[in-house]
Design a protein around this motif. Structure first.
Motif, PDB file in Angstrom:
ATOM      1  N   ILE A 162      54.333 -67.533 113.336  1.00  0.00           N
ATOM      2  CA  ILE A 162      53.587 -66.766 114.339  1.00  0.00           C
ATOM      3  C   ILE A 162      53.523 -67.522 115.670  1.00  0.00           C
ATOM      4  CG2 ILE A 162      51.309 -65.823 114.903  1.00  0.00           C
ATOM      5  CD1 ILE A 162      50.888 -65.366 111.912  1.00  0.00           C
ATOM      6  N   TYR A 166      57.389 -66.617 117.133  1.00  0.00           N
ATOM      7  CA  TYR A 166      57.021 -65.336 117.735  1.00  0.00           C
ATOM      8  C   TYR A 166      56.076 -65.505 118.930  1.00  0.00           C
ATOM      9  CZ  TYR A 166      59.146 -63.114 113.651  1.00  0.00           C
ATOM     10  OH  TYR A 166      60.017 -62.689 112.695  1.00  0.00           O
ATOM     11  N   HIS A 167      55.592 -66.738 119.141  1.00  0.00           N
ATOM     12  CA  HIS A 167      54.740 -67.069 120.287  1.00  0.00           C
ATOM     13  C   HIS A 167      53.530 -66.139 120.384  1.00  0.00           C
ATOM     14  CE1 HIS A 167      57.964 -69.730 121.466  1.00  0.00           C
ATOM     15  NE2 HIS A 167      58.805 -68.717 121.437  1.00  0.00           N
ATOM     16  N   ARG A 168      52.868 -65.946 119.259  1.00  0.00           N
ATOM     17  CA  ARG A 168      51.684 -65.099 119.214  1.00  0.00           C
ATOM     18  C   ARG A 168      50.492 -65.928 118.757  1.00  0.00           C
ATOM     19  NH1 ARG A 168      52.947 -59.640 119.342  1.00  0.00           N
ATOM     20  NH2 ARG A 168      50.995 -59.075 118.303  1.00  0.00           N
ATOM     21  N   HIS A 169      49.301 -65.341 118.867  1.00  0.00           N
ATOM     22  CA  HIS A 169      48.072 -66.039 118.510  1.00  0.00           C
ATOM     23  C   HIS A 169      47.584 -65.540 117.156  1.00  0.00           C
ATOM     24  CE1 HIS A 169      44.116 -67.850 118.814  1.00  0.00           C
ATOM     25  NE2 HIS A 169      43.572 -66.664 118.552  1.00  0.00           N
ATOM     26  N   GLU A 361      57.626 -55.993 121.061  1.00  0.00           N
ATOM     27  CA  GLU A 361      56.716 -57.069 121.452  1.00  0.00           C
ATOM     28  C   GLU A 361      55.263 -56.614 121.559  1.00  0.00           C
ATOM     29  OE1 GLU A 361      57.104 -60.244 121.822  1.00  0.00           O
ATOM     30  OE2 GLU A 361      59.240 -60.261 121.368  1.00  0.00           O
ATOM     31  N   THR A 362      55.027 -55.343 121.817  1.00  0.00           N
ATOM     32  CA  THR A 362      53.647 -54.876 122.024  1.00  0.00           C
ATOM     33  C   THR A 362      52.873 -54.778 120.727  1.00  0.00           C
ATOM     34  OG1 THR A 362      54.433 -52.573 121.971  1.00  0.00           O
ATOM     35  CG2 THR A 362      54.254 -53.639 124.130  1.00  0.00           C
ATOM     36  N   ASN A 363      53.449 -54.122 119.706  1.00  0.00           N
ATOM     37  CA  ASN A 363      52.736 -53.977 118.431  1.00  0.00           C
ATOM     38  C   ASN A 363      53.313 -54.850 117.323  1.00  0.00           C
ATOM     39  OD1 ASN A 363      55.130 -52.690 117.915  1.00  0.00           O
ATOM     40  ND2 ASN A 363      54.220 -50.656 117.571  1.00  0.00           N
ATOM     41  N   PHE A 364      54.312 -55.661 117.664  1.00  0.00           N
ATOM     42  CA  PHE A 364      54.908 -56.615 116.717  1.00  0.00           C
ATOM     43  C   PHE A 364      55.415 -55.899 115.466  1.00  0.00           C
ATOM     44  CE2 PHE A 364      54.768 -60.632 114.131  1.00  0.00           C
ATOM     45  CZ  PHE A 364      55.728 -61.275 114.884  1.00  0.00           C
ATOM     46  N   GLN A 462      45.708 -58.908 112.131  1.00  0.00           N
ATOM     47  CA  GLN A 462      46.750 -59.799 112.639  1.00  0.00           C
ATOM     48  C   GLN A 462      47.851 -60.065 111.611  1.00  0.00           C
ATOM     49  OE1 GLN A 462      44.557 -63.281 114.013  1.00  0.00           O
ATOM     50  NE2 GLN A 462      44.693 -62.573 116.135  1.00  0.00           N
TER      51      GLN A 462
END
Length: 534
Positions: A162, A166-169, A361-364, A462
């Motif tokens: 993650i 994917y560079h997400r939080h 990218e918006t809703n993964f 998430q």
């Protein structure tokens, strides 16, 4: 028959009696300390030759030394394995490392710690920092502590995916709950299946016998034969020699892990590289001077039964040297467009697949239009066989256990309800030690399942996996744990659920990458943790 005593007060037979599997009497005399219904030994010859049939229940077990050294060993191995796991050439430290290291530490603590009892302030409880010599049972428990932390945390890979790829939080509490529940759910399953996979005398766990032999070598007092070595002396010679040599292929001269003479001779030929490379080819004409490479596909021959080694070797040969070359050079599924051996995924042009082009990218979630415009996913022929044979392995595991162990499992089920077993080791355990109550494992299962649902459904979804995915993953473990446990307990071969779980959730809940890996973790890792704990 008198048996030699070790310094921990536990005896081992240097010449164990050889019995038939259905025998209920030792062939000669038996130590008077054993009652009449305890004189029969294990039906498995390897167990009879390795494990003692005597016990000293007066030895202190859960001592201050056990808790201190056990927690330190667990935390140290967990940190080091996680730290080195991010290296490209990862380094793995097993519980054997702690098993060897804590022995001098335990003896040192027994020599220097005060023996006076310590009282906990405000209570009537007291304990001794030094209840006597460092004994075998403390050593075994510390090693079990270490083993709990040595296997690593698979869920960390999800957090890494993650954040790093994917560079997400991800919410810290969600990450913590994911890590905690995936580690502890398996312990609940282990307690539920212990009557079948621990108490049964036919479940003998071959790898554990190596550990038992090492404990004997480290603790048993032995008279050195003339011009010979004791077990401990032989162990120290091998330990120092193997450590000294291990520096050569892993630090001074890494290339000897795969010496590929075919590649050296025809260094500009792609075909020669495919045939001769020991790293990315078939390895024909290649050999290694590194034991880790030699034994990588089959594990240690000391810990695996002979029939299992032969079985795996034949399968390895047929797959690598018959099926893969035929399918590659006949260009089946356009195999020549991709490397013959690779774990990467590729696009139609043979380049590494750009996942970013097929991910919204918006809703993964999966981008169908991007996938249609870009390319289908392609695998190397080796990786395709790896996935295909993973499905075949699970099917074969269920059928093998049903055909070869079905009657034993049914008899064991009836015996479990009567709480009566034919194995001397199980009876000694039940006679001298109170077992963890079964409700404890059921409670652990319920609590961890609830927390898993909170981790997946909460925090804005998430992790993408709905509650029914957690329940389905647990059901998958319930179905496969017994057959895979039986196979592991008798052959040391442990198939995994990682491939089939990806297929199931990918079909039922497509287009959500995190839901896929979370489901795989709750099924695959729970089973692995249960097997390890068993």
């Amino acid at each position: 028959m008198e048996q030699p005593q070790n310094d921990a007060g536990v005896s081992f037979s240097s010449q164990p009696e050889k019995l038939e599997p259905d025998s209920h009497n030792l062939e000669n005399s038996v130590d008077d300390e054993l009652s009449a219904d305890e004189v029969n030994d294990s039906p498995i010859e390897e167990v009879r030759l390795t494990v003692s049939i005597k016990d000293n229940p007066t030895l202190p077990c859960l001592t201050f030394r056990t808790w201190f050294l056990g927690i330190m060993a667990c935390a140290t191995l967990a940190f080091l394995n996680q730290f080195f796991g991010f290296r490209q050439n990862s380094l793995s430290l097993t519980s054997v490392s702690a098993q060897i290291a804590v022995l001098p530490l335990g003896k040192f603590m027994a020599a220097v710690l005060p023996k006076k009892a310590v009282r906990l302030p405000g209570t009537k409880w007291s304990f001794s920092l030094n209840p006597g010599p460092f004994n075998l049972k403390e050593h075994v428990l510390i090693t079990i502590f270490a083993n709990a932390g040595s296997s690593g945390v698979y869920a960390i890979d999800i957090i890494t995916i993650i954040m790093a790829f994917y560079h997400r939080h991800i919410h810290p509490l969600a990450a913590m709950l994911l890590t905690l529940t995936t580690q502890l759910l398996g312990y609940g399953w282990a307690g539920i299946f212990r009557k079948f996979l621990v108490d049964s005398p036919y479940m003998w766990w071959p790898a554990n016998l190596v550990q038992v032999s090492l404990f004997r070598a480290l603790h048993e007092e032995e008279v050195r034969p003339k011009r010979g070595l004791t077990r401990l002396q032989f162990f120290l010679v091998v330990l120092i020699s193997s450590f000294a040599y291990y520096v050569v292929p892993n630090y001074l001269f890494p290339s000897i892990t795969a010496l590929s003479f075919v590649c050296w001779i025809w260094k500009d030929s792609v075909t020669a590289q495919i045939i001769g490379s020991g790293r990315s080819g078939l390895g024909i004409g290649s050999f290694a001077l590194d034991w880790a490479t030699v034994a990588s596909f089959n594990g240690s021959p000391l810990a695996y039964p002979g029939f299992a080694i032969i079985n795996v070797t034949v399968g390895f040969f047929l797959t690598l040297y018959v099926l893969i070359p035929i399918t590659y050079w006949t260009n089946t599924f356009e195999a020549k467009r991709f490397p013959i051996i690779s774990s990467h995924i590729f696009d139609a042009n043979g380049h590494k697949y750009n996942v970013g082009l097929v991910l919204n990218e918006t809703n993964f979630e999966f981008n169908q239009q991007g996938y249609d415009d870009y390319s289908k996913v392609h695998l190397s022929i080796f990786f395709a066989f790896t996935y295909g044979l993973s499905f075949a392995t699970l099917a074969a595991t269920v059928s093998h256990v049903t055909l070869f162990y079905g009657r034993i499992i049914w008899q064991q089920t009836k015996t479990a309800f009567r709480d009566k077993f034919d194995d001397v080791h199980t009876r000694l355990m039940k006679k001298n030690y109170e077992a963890v109550p079964q409700w404890w494992f059921y409670l652990l299962m319920l609590i961890m399942t609830g927390l898993a649902v909170v981790a997946c459904e909460g925090f804005g979804g998430q992790l993408q996996l709905p509650y029914w995915g957690v329940i389905l993953a647990i059901g998958l473990v319930l179905f496969f744990l017994l057959p895979i446990g039986v196979l592991t307990a008798t052959t040391n071969q442990q198939p995994g659920l990682n491939v089939i779980s990806e297929l199931i959730i990918g079909y039922m809940y497509p287009g959500r990458p995190l839901a896929n890996v979370v489901f795989k973790t709750y099924s695959y890792v729970n089973l692995v943790q249960a097997i390890n704990f068993l």
